[in-house]
Design an enzyme around this catalytic site. Structure first.
Site, PDB file in Angstrom:
ATOM      1  N   ASN A 156       0.811  -1.237   0.000  1.00  0.00           N
ATOM      2  CA  ASN A 156       0.000   0.000   0.000  1.00  0.00           C
ATOM      3  C   ASN A 156       0.838   1.277   0.000  1.00  0.00           C
ATOM      4  O   ASN A 156       0.389   2.311  -0.511  1.00  0.00           O
ATOM      5  CB  ASN A 156      -1.058  -0.021   1.107  1.00  0.00           C
ATOM      6  CG  ASN A 156      -0.484  -0.111   2.492  1.00  0.00           C
ATOM      7  OD1 ASN A 156       0.704  -0.394   2.670  1.00  0.00           O
ATOM      8  ND2 ASN A 156      -1.319   0.105   3.489  1.00  0.00           N
ATOM      9  N   GLU A 255       4.481  -3.725  12.617  1.00  0.00           N
ATOM     10  CA  GLU A 255       3.540  -2.647  12.266  1.00  0.00           C
ATOM     11  C   GLU A 255       2.380  -3.327  11.548  1.00  0.00           C
ATOM     12  O   GLU A 255       2.486  -3.652  10.365  1.00  0.00           O
ATOM     13  CB  GLU A 255       4.219  -1.624  11.343  1.00  0.00           C
ATOM     14  CG  GLU A 255       5.332  -0.829  11.984  1.00  0.00           C
ATOM     15  CD  GLU A 255       4.818   0.214  12.961  1.00  0.00           C
ATOM     16  OE1 GLU A 255       3.594   0.335  13.134  1.00  0.00           O
ATOM     17  OE2 GLU A 255       5.658   0.890  13.568  1.00  0.00           O
ATOM     18  N   CYS A 289      -3.276   1.627   6.676  1.00  0.00           N
ATOM     19  CA  CYS A 289      -3.488   1.006   7.982  1.00  0.00           C
ATOM     20  C   CYS A 289      -4.086   1.989   8.985  1.00  0.00           C
ATOM     21  O   CYS A 289      -4.694   1.573   9.963  1.00  0.00           O
ATOM     22  CB  CYS A 289      -2.155   0.475   8.507  1.00  0.00           C
ATOM     23  SG  CYS A 289      -0.885   1.723   8.517  1.00  0.00           S
ATOM     24  N   GLU A 463       8.337   3.632  14.554  1.00  0.00           N
ATOM     25  CA  GLU A 463       9.153   4.041  13.407  1.00  0.00           C
ATOM     26  C   GLU A 463       9.114   5.560  13.277  1.00  0.00           C
ATOM     27  O   GLU A 463       8.076   6.181  13.498  1.00  0.00           O
ATOM     28  CB  GLU A 463       8.619   3.367  12.135  1.00  0.00           C
ATOM     29  CG  GLU A 463       8.806   1.858  12.210  1.00  0.00           C
ATOM     30  CD  GLU A 463       8.471   1.104  10.931  1.00  0.00           C
ATOM     31  OE1 GLU A 463       7.563   1.544  10.205  1.00  0.00           O
ATOM     32  OE2 GLU A 463       9.122   0.078  10.663  1.00  0.00           O
TER      33      GLU A 463
HETATM   34  P1  NAP Z   1       0.059  -9.028   4.104  1.00  0.00           P
HETATM   35  O1  NAP Z   1      -0.723 -10.014   3.348  1.00  0.00           O
HETATM   36  O2  NAP Z   1       0.366  -9.304   5.526  1.00  0.00           O
HETATM   37  O3  NAP Z   1       1.407  -8.806   3.255  1.00  0.00           O
HETATM   38  C1  NAP Z   1       2.417  -7.954   3.710  1.00  0.00           C
HETATM   39  C2  NAP Z   1       3.759  -8.526   3.313  1.00  0.00           C
HETATM   40  O4  NAP Z   1       3.906  -9.822   3.888  1.00  0.00           O
HETATM   41  C3  NAP Z   1       3.924  -8.708   1.807  1.00  0.00           C
HETATM   42  O5  NAP Z   1       5.261  -8.453   1.462  1.00  0.00           O
HETATM   43  C4  NAP Z   1       3.614 -10.191   1.611  1.00  0.00           C
HETATM   44  O6  NAP Z   1       4.243 -10.749   0.489  1.00  0.00           O
HETATM   45  C5  NAP Z   1       4.199 -10.775   2.877  1.00  0.00           C
HETATM   46  N1  NAP Z   1       3.635 -12.064   3.259  1.00  0.00           N
HETATM   47  C6  NAP Z   1       2.383 -12.513   3.080  1.00  0.00           C
HETATM   48  N2  NAP Z   1       2.262 -13.758   3.605  1.00  0.00           N
HETATM   49  C7  NAP Z   1       3.475 -14.079   4.117  1.00  0.00           C
HETATM   50  C8  NAP Z   1       3.995 -15.229   4.795  1.00  0.00           C
HETATM   51  N3  NAP Z   1       3.232 -16.296   5.070  1.00  0.00           N
HETATM   52  N4  NAP Z   1       5.281 -15.208   5.183  1.00  0.00           N
HETATM   53  C9  NAP Z   1       6.049 -14.146   4.921  1.00  0.00           C
HETATM   54  N5  NAP Z   1       5.625 -13.029   4.290  1.00  0.00           N
HETATM   55  C10 NAP Z   1       4.347 -12.997   3.897  1.00  0.00           C
HETATM   56  O7  NAP Z   1      -0.607  -7.615   4.107  1.00  0.00           O
HETATM   57  P2  NAP Z   1      -1.208  -6.815   2.878  1.00  0.00           P
HETATM   58  O8  NAP Z   1      -2.622  -7.203   2.731  1.00  0.00           O
HETATM   59  O9  NAP Z   1      -0.314  -6.921   1.702  1.00  0.00           O
HETATM   60  O10 NAP Z   1      -1.042  -5.331   3.417  1.00  0.00           O
HETATM   61  C11 NAP Z   1      -2.029  -4.676   4.091  1.00  0.00           C
HETATM   62  C12 NAP Z   1      -1.896  -4.838   5.592  1.00  0.00           C
HETATM   63  O11 NAP Z   1      -0.741  -4.127   6.036  1.00  0.00           O
HETATM   64  C13 NAP Z   1      -3.058  -4.227   6.314  1.00  0.00           C
HETATM   65  O12 NAP Z   1      -3.443  -5.044   7.372  1.00  0.00           O
HETATM   66  C14 NAP Z   1      -2.495  -2.916   6.818  1.00  0.00           C
HETATM   67  O13 NAP Z   1      -3.171  -2.401   7.926  1.00  0.00           O
HETATM   68  C15 NAP Z   1      -1.101  -3.300   7.131  1.00  0.00           C
HETATM   69  N6  NAP Z   1      -0.227  -2.124   7.194  1.00  0.00           N
HETATM   70  C16 NAP Z   1       0.233  -1.728   8.430  1.00  0.00           C
HETATM   71  C17 NAP Z   1       1.011  -0.582   8.526  1.00  0.00           C
HETATM   72  C18 NAP Z   1       1.525  -0.116   9.860  1.00  0.00           C
HETATM   73  O14 NAP Z   1       2.457   0.675   9.881  1.00  0.00           O
HETATM   74  N7  NAP Z   1       0.973  -0.561  10.974  1.00  0.00           N
HETATM   75  C19 NAP Z   1       1.338   0.136   7.385  1.00  0.00           C
HETATM   76  C20 NAP Z   1       0.854  -0.294   6.140  1.00  0.00           C
HETATM   77  C21 NAP Z   1       0.069  -1.446   6.082  1.00  0.00           C
HETATM   78  P3  NAP Z   1       3.503 -10.876  -0.925  1.00  0.00           P
HETATM   79  O15 NAP Z   1       2.734  -9.637  -1.092  1.00  0.00           O
HETATM   80  O16 NAP Z   1       4.627 -11.000  -1.870  1.00  0.00           O
HETATM   81  O17 NAP Z   1       2.631 -12.081  -0.849  1.00  0.00           O
END
Ligand code: NAP
Length: 484
Positions: A156, A255, A289, A463
């Protein structure tokens, strides 16, 4: 409309130990606005992730023993390169991620601001002396870089989520291996091009792009040479990765997801609250997020607020991020769109009313209309999950205690927002909200000077800010004796 991407910044594979990885096994990078292929990238696997860790481990001693002023100089050079390439980086980001070009430019500047900030902080990694219990001793406290840092980042904010970690890690003297999301690898690879140009030594900054997230994540969380792991992404994946890190007792920053309440009290400036909500909700088409997820409005101002809100949201333009004037781009994937659609449909079946939107948008297969739902209740899935789409879910409350109880009724604790002009209430409510960050009369809370992070199942660690180096440094205590 296919964008013309900068050949200089566009790369075909991972950046490991100062070399660009190539192979016959490619994966496609798709423009979410039209489903067209933008580029192909070599698919890195376990071997490349392991090589990247080896390169980071080899580079660690040289980098961590550089004078802080030297690391600062290099980070500042990297910052200047980001700023001078803002337009091309933003185009790349919009092409692979979808957000409007103006927002992408803001993200590049935001990502760069962490480099600028931590270039300064590198020089302020101060230690301490503490009065000793006896005259013949001195207690000296030093901060040292933790070692190799591995990171995984989401799609994102393909630039900023990575730079927030890399800038702090490199400033502290750590070396860095990042695995960006497979949907948005190009922005991360472009950072490696500029890192090299800025003079960051080989092995200090490594980017591993590949589609087997689970396998890559296992390497990054289990290789004994990795001292610290930093993750930004969903809570579900964060829990798995934190558990993997526990095997070696690695330092961890998480995060994770959020479910931000946005409270409008009856003494609020309603026009300001509407403007704040537009920012907190619709940035990146609702895919942040810290997005306002549950909008709680005092009964006494509910009709006036909703009327103003509908008028404001009707002005938003939906379209490809590359088209001038677009306020909202596509959602990142078909699955993301399906999820938003299902949440809205279920809420409506359970009694919510569509005030505006509520449908897919004709701009393309992954676009959703800016939507306002009223009569939403706390037990609906739309109140309990991250919506991650352009949907405002309105609930009402009748007093301050009820607003606080509703706001805190979530397992998440990342960001919260409220609007009030009563100074007593500002302090009472700020204290009562169980969130790591609270926006008070403000919908845009993120900046490099502020400590970004959550509590509860939104994670741990901070961060940015003067606290941002803490996660990348160990405190070492020297007991100097025999001084009598
Ligand atoms: P996600 O599915 O958790 O993916 C995030 C990262 O983790 C991607 O690089 C993904 O790789 C990787 N990943 C997925 N499954 C994995 C596994 N089993 N083992 C290791 N790595 C794995 O999250 P998203 O849907 O892409 O992103 C949105 C989420 O991020 C939301 O929940 C949002 O709130 C959160 N977020 C939090 C913050 C914060 O600062 N708190 C900031 C931004 C976003 P691939 O994409 O290559 O599969």
């Amino acid at each position: 409309m296919q964008p013309t991407l900068s050949n200089y910044l566009l790369r075909n594979g991972s950046y490991i130990g100062g070399n660009w990885h190539n192979s016959d096994n490619f994966f496609a990078v798709i423009n979410p606005a039209d489903g067209q292929q933008l580029h192909q990238v070599a698919n890195a696997g376990v071997e490349q992730a392991t090589d990247a860790i080896a390169a980071a481990s080899d580079a660690f001693t040289r980098w961590s023993t550089q004078p802080a002023a030297k690391r600062s100089e290099i980070l500042y050079a990297w910052y200047q390169l980001l700023i001078s390439h803002t337009k091309d980086l933003a185009l790349l980001l919009t092409a692979e991620q979808g957000k409007p070009l103006a927002e992408a430019e803001t993200e590049i500047q935001y990502g760069a601001s962490y480099l600028q900030w931590f270039a300064e902080q590198a020089k302020r990694m101060d230690g301490d002396t503490i009065p000793a219990p006896s005259a013949d001793k001195r207690i000296i406290v030093q901060r040292q870089a933790v070692g190799v840092v591995a990171a995984i980042t989401p799609w994102n904010f393909p630039n900023a989520m990575m730079m927030r970690k890399a800038a702090a890690a490199l400033a502290a003297g750590c070396t860095f291996v990042v695995k960006p999301a497979q949907l948005t690898p190009l922005s991360a690879l472009a950072m490696a091009v500029l890192a090299e140009e800025a003079g960051i030594p080989k092995g200090v900054f490594n980017v591993v792009v590949g589609t087997d997230a689970k396998a890559l994540g296992t390497v990054l969380t289990s290789d004994p040479r990795v001292a610290k792991f930093s993750f930004t992404g969903s809570t579900a994946v964060g829990k798995v990765l934190a558990a993997q890190c526990a095997q070696d007792v690695k330092r961890v920053t998480m995060e994770l997801g959020g479910n931000a309440p946005f409270i409008v009290f009856d003494d609020a400036d309603l026009d300001a609250a509407v403007q704040g909500l537009l920012v907190a909700k619709f940035r990146n088409a609702g895919q942040t997020c810290v997005c306002a997820n549950r909008v709680l409005v005092h009964q006494a101002v509910y009709s006036r607020f909703t009327e103003k809100l509908i008028t404001a949201v009707q002005q938003l333009q939906v379209g490809s991020g590359l088209v001038a004037g677009s306020d909202l781009g596509p959602l990142i994937s078909k699955e993301a769109l399906d999820k938003v659609e299902t949440l809205v449909q279920e809420a409506v079946e359970q009694g919510a009313k569509v005030e505006l939107g509520g449908q897919r948008h004709s701009a393309g297969a992954q676009f959703y209309q800016p939507t306002i739902l009223s009569q939403v209740t706390a037990d609906m899935q739309i109140s309990q999950q991250e919506i991650f789409g352009p949907v405002i879910a309105l609930q009402t409350f009748t007093d301050e205690a009820q607003a606080i109880a509703l706001a805190n009724d979530t397992k998440y604790g990342l960001a919260a927002y409220f609007y009030s002009r009563d100074v007593g209430r500002v302090f009472r409510v700020s204290q009562a909200l169980q969130f790591g960050m609270v926006g008070i009369n403000d919908g845009a809370i993120s900046n490099a000077a502020a400590p970004f992070g959550g509590i509860k199942q939104s994670g741990y660690g901070r961060e940015g800010s003067k606290y941002g180096l803490d996660d990348y440094t160990d405190i070492k205590y020297l007991c100097l004796g025999g001084l009598a």
